[in-house]
Motif scaffolding. Structure first.
Motif, mmCIF file in Angstrom:
data_model
loop_
_atom_site.group_PDB
_atom_site.id
_atom_site.type_symbol
_atom_site.label_atom_id
_atom_site.label_comp_id
_atom_site.label_asym_id
_atom_site.label_seq_id
_atom_site.Cartn_x
_atom_site.Cartn_y
_atom_site.Cartn_z
ATOM 1 N N ALA A 139 27.633 19.167 6.969
ATOM 2 C CA ALA A 139 27.987 17.746 7.318
ATOM 3 C C ALA A 139 26.918 17.218 8.353
ATOM 4 O O ALA A 139 26.541 16.172 8.453
ATOM 5 C CB ALA A 139 29.310 17.608 7.958
ATOM 6 N N LEU A 140 26.527 18.133 9.357
ATOM 7 C CA LEU A 140 25.655 17.656 10.353
ATOM 8 C C LEU A 140 24.389 17.211 9.839
ATOM 9 O O LEU A 140 23.681 16.513 9.946
ATOM 10 C CB LEU A 140 25.501 18.796 11.384
ATOM 11 C CG LEU A 140 24.633 18.323 12.576
ATOM 12 C CD1 LEU A 140 25.080 17.139 13.315
ATOM 13 C CD2 LEU A 140 24.503 19.804 13.420
ATOM 14 N N GLY A 141 23.720 18.154 8.924
ATOM 15 C CA GLY A 141 22.581 17.875 7.994
ATOM 16 C C GLY A 141 22.688 16.687 7.337
ATOM 17 O O GLY A 141 21.747 15.771 7.157
ATOM 18 N N ALA A 142 23.951 16.316 6.753
ATOM 19 C CA ALA A 142 23.991 15.001 5.917
ATOM 20 C C ALA A 142 23.976 13.885 6.619
ATOM 21 O O ALA A 142 23.221 12.918 6.347
ATOM 22 C CB ALA A 142 25.211 15.036 5.158
ATOM 23 N N PHE A 143 24.506 13.908 8.080
ATOM 24 C CA PHE A 143 24.313 12.737 8.871
ATOM 25 C C PHE A 143 23.073 12.517 9.347
ATOM 26 O O PHE A 143 22.445 11.387 9.295
ATOM 27 C CB PHE A 143 25.272 13.454 10.058
ATOM 28 C CG PHE A 143 25.170 12.188 11.257
ATOM 29 C CD1 PHE A 143 25.697 10.774 11.058
ATOM 30 C CD2 PHE A 143 24.358 12.525 12.307
ATOM 31 C CE1 PHE A 143 25.276 9.811 12.037
ATOM 32 C CE2 PHE A 143 23.937 11.635 13.253
ATOM 33 C CZ PHE A 143 24.748 10.177 13.393
ATOM 34 N N VAL A 144 22.184 13.665 9.675
ATOM 35 C CA VAL A 144 20.912 13.483 10.186
ATOM 36 C C VAL A 144 19.962 12.881 9.041
ATOM 37 O O VAL A 144 19.079 12.093 9.114
ATOM 38 C CB VAL A 144 20.277 14.794 10.767
ATOM 39 C CG1 VAL A 144 18.724 14.537 11.039
ATOM 40 C CG2 VAL A 144 21.019 15.136 11.779
ATOM 41 N N GLN A 145 20.263 13.484 7.612
ATOM 42 C CA GLN A 145 19.456 13.112 6.437
ATOM 43 C C GLN A 145 19.699 11.705 6.402
ATOM 44 O O GLN A 145 18.877 11.122 5.778
ATOM 45 C CB GLN A 145 19.925 13.962 5.440
ATOM 46 C CG GLN A 145 19.125 13.702 4.225
ATOM 47 C CD GLN A 145 17.875 14.164 4.211
ATOM 48 O OE1 GLN A 145 17.269 15.285 4.947
ATOM 49 N NE2 GLN A 145 16.707 13.514 3.621
ATOM 50 N N ALA A 146 21.058 11.346 6.166
ATOM 51 C CA ALA A 146 21.265 9.894 5.928
ATOM 52 C C ALA A 146 20.653 8.827 6.964
ATOM 53 O O ALA A 146 20.459 7.619 6.492
ATOM 54 C CB ALA A 146 22.892 9.706 6.025
ATOM 55 N N ASN A 147 20.275 9.279 8.152
ATOM 56 C CA ASN A 147 20.174 8.375 9.136
ATOM 57 C C ASN A 147 18.618 8.311 9.601
ATOM 58 O O ASN A 147 18.119 7.438 10.126
ATOM 59 C CB ASN A 147 20.894 8.262 10.385
ATOM 60 C CG ASN A 147 22.475 7.889 10.242
ATOM 61 O OD1 ASN A 147 22.706 6.738 10.309
ATOM 62 N ND2 ASN A 147 23.309 8.908 9.950
ATOM 63 N N GLY A 148 18.209 9.620 9.381
ATOM 64 C CA GLY A 148 16.635 9.760 9.892
ATOM 65 C C GLY A 148 15.624 10.174 8.618
ATOM 66 O O GLY A 148 14.516 9.979 8.662
ATOM 67 N N GLY A 149 16.513 10.699 7.667
ATOM 68 C CA GLY A 149 15.509 11.197 6.453
ATOM 69 C C GLY A 149 14.526 12.527 6.704
ATOM 70 O O GLY A 149 14.761 12.878 7.797
ATOM 71 N N GLY A 150 14.041 12.774 5.856
ATOM 72 C CA GLY A 150 13.073 13.949 5.919
ATOM 73 C C GLY A 150 13.178 15.169 4.860
ATOM 74 O O GLY A 150 13.896 14.928 3.993
ATOM 75 N N PRO A 151 12.692 16.361 5.208
ATOM 76 C CA PRO A 151 12.807 17.421 4.111
ATOM 77 C C PRO A 151 14.269 17.904 3.917
ATOM 78 O O PRO A 151 14.929 17.958 4.885
ATOM 79 C CB PRO A 151 11.931 18.608 4.767
ATOM 80 C CG PRO A 151 10.999 17.755 5.697
ATOM 81 C CD PRO A 151 11.781 16.606 6.344
ATOM 82 N N GLU A 152 14.601 18.159 2.832
ATOM 83 C CA GLU A 152 15.836 18.478 2.472
ATOM 84 C C GLU A 152 15.963 20.140 2.425
ATOM 85 O O GLU A 152 14.992 20.542 1.664
ATOM 86 C CB GLU A 152 16.647 17.696 1.284
ATOM 87 C CG GLU A 152 16.525 16.304 1.275
ATOM 88 C CD GLU A 152 17.214 15.830 0.283
ATOM 89 O OE1 GLU A 152 17.943 16.440 -0.567
ATOM 90 O OE2 GLU A 152 16.873 14.541 0.069
ATOM 91 N N ALA A 153 17.073 20.625 2.705
ATOM 92 C CA ALA A 153 17.240 22.039 2.526
ATOM 93 C C ALA A 153 17.449 22.256 0.950
ATOM 94 O O ALA A 153 18.261 21.710 0.160
ATOM 95 C CB ALA A 153 18.337 22.554 3.392
ATOM 96 N N PRO A 154 17.006 23.711 0.661
ATOM 97 C CA PRO A 154 17.196 24.027 -0.614
ATOM 98 C C PRO A 154 18.776 24.083 -1.054
ATOM 99 O O PRO A 154 19.562 24.527 -0.322
ATOM 100 C CB PRO A 154 16.743 25.219 -0.829
ATOM 101 C CG PRO A 154 16.383 25.897 0.566
ATOM 102 C CD PRO A 154 16.473 24.767 1.219
ATOM 103 N N MET A 155 18.963 23.789 -2.467
ATOM 104 C CA MET A 155 20.309 23.998 -2.923
ATOM 105 C C MET A 155 20.495 25.282 -3.068
ATOM 106 O O MET A 155 21.784 25.824 -2.708
ATOM 107 C CB MET A 155 20.248 23.434 -4.288
ATOM 108 C CG MET A 155 20.169 21.767 -4.292
ATOM 109 S SD MET A 155 21.310 20.943 -3.099
ATOM 110 C CE MET A 155 22.977 21.243 -3.949
ATOM 111 N N GLN A 156 19.804 26.194 -3.257
ATOM 112 C CA GLN A 156 19.899 27.641 -3.444
ATOM 113 C C GLN A 156 20.318 28.383 -2.279
ATOM 114 O O GLN A 156 19.588 27.939 -1.274
ATOM 115 C CB GLN A 156 18.828 28.407 -4.536
ATOM 116 C CG GLN A 156 18.725 27.772 -5.834
ATOM 117 C CD GLN A 156 17.426 28.332 -6.389
ATOM 118 O OE1 GLN A 156 16.527 28.161 -6.113
ATOM 119 N NE2 GLN A 156 17.602 28.532 -7.691
ATOM 120 N N THR A 157 20.799 29.560 -2.310
ATOM 121 C CA THR A 157 21.037 30.216 -1.207
ATOM 122 C C THR A 157 20.812 31.795 -1.454
ATOM 123 O O THR A 157 20.766 32.359 -2.540
ATOM 124 C CB THR A 157 22.340 30.194 -0.411
ATOM 125 O OG1 THR A 157 23.545 30.448 -1.657
ATOM 126 C CG2 THR A 157 22.636 28.706 0.132
ATOM 127 N N GLY A 158 20.716 32.699 -0.104
ATOM 128 C CA GLY A 158 20.501 34.019 -0.441
ATOM 129 C C GLY A 158 19.674 34.548 -1.495
ATOM 130 O O GLY A 158 18.278 34.065 -1.241
#
Length: 284
Positions: free
Chosen positions: A140-159
């Motif tokens: 959620a925190l990343g989505a807020f920063v991404q929506a208002n500031g843009g930039g590199p997105e974290a990968p969808m995969q994990t582990g």
């Protein structure tokens, strides 16, 4: 005697319009335009992402939750509009949710105090990536920063899904791009001005990947043009292979490099020979 001209009179071209020719040309042009429109529409429909119906509403709710978390934990240092606050925190415009995940999940943010480099520590309980609640809050925190500031997105995969299939190639890329600061086996090392390259043993696969994307502290950014996603995954595979106790044998001398044992044996052996020689000389 007169000679008669045998030259036949020149025939004038038939300038009468041919209706069937005009109709054929018009039909051809109409068919070409229709085919172009069909191809364009098909390509648009093929590459167009799924209709943002429920997803848009879900993202709006996620961003709203992220704003609440931001106002509670981040606004004091980074400002109400991600613009940053002098002598407190930098702007978050352009950092993306990848930077949010790396900094917050590793406990570097929020800072305990102003110092040369943010150090890894236990993350806040509400942002602990090992819990379902913490992971949801990070998203959620990343989505807020991404929506208002843009930039590199974290990968969808994990582990383990972020570990590549070719750790040998990952080792070559690591030695080329990372070993000068993090050492050959990822144990880290000192830099200038009180900064350092941290050990790569504690970070998770997601944290290593997002660090390569965002370049925290003195680390350069490795976008997809510098290192492709597959190359990043191969580097992660190599790092995990050398930081999870995979020693081929013998004493690893702290994992400081591939020739550490030989250097230590040489220094200790040379010192022993010199000491023995000095003892013999003193005895004589």
């Amino acid at each position: 005697m007169t000679t008669e001209s045998t030259t036949e009179p020149r025939r004038e071209p038939d300038r009468r319009a041919r209706p069937h020719g005009k109709v054929r040309r018009r039909l051809g042009a109409l068919l070409a335009i229709t085919a172009a429109l069909v191809l364009t529409g098909g390509a648009y429909a093929f590459f167009l992402p799924n209709a943002p119906t429920a997803t848009a509403q879900q993202d709006a709710g996620l961003v709203a939750k992220g704003q609440e978390l931001y106002n509670a934990a981040c606004i004091t240092c980074h400002g109400s509009n991600l613009q940053g606050v002098d002598e407190r925190g930098p702007s978050l415009v352009g950092v993306g949710d990848a930077a949010v995940y790396f900094q917050v999940s590793s406990g570097r943010m929020p800072l305990a105090r102003q110092e040369a480099q943010a150090v890894r520590k236990q993350p806040l309980p509400q942002f602990d990536p090992d819990t379902a609640e913490g992971r949801a809050n990070l998203d959620a925190l990343g989505a807020f920063v991404q929506a208002n500031g843009g930039g590199p997105e974290a990968p969808m995969q994990t582990g383990a899904a972020l570990r590549g299939d070719d750790p040998a190639r990952g080792g070559q890329l690591f030695r080329l791009n990372c070993a000068s600061c993090h050492n050959f086996t990822g144990v880290g090392g000192a830099l200038s001005s009180g900064k350092f390259a941290p050990s790569l043993t504690p970070p998770t696969e997601e944290q290593i990947y997002t660090a390569m994307l965002t370049g925290p502290q003195n680390m350069p950014k490795f976008g997809d043009r510098q290192l492709t996603p597959d190359e990043k995954k191969d580097i992660i595979a190599y790092v995990k292979s050398v930081t999870e106790g995979n020693n081929p044998g013998g004493y690893n001398a702290g994992g400081l490099g591939p020739t550490t044992e030989g250097v230590i044996a040489f220094v200790v052996g040379l010192a022993s020979i010199i000491g023995f020689a000095m003892w013999l000389g003193a005895k004589n």
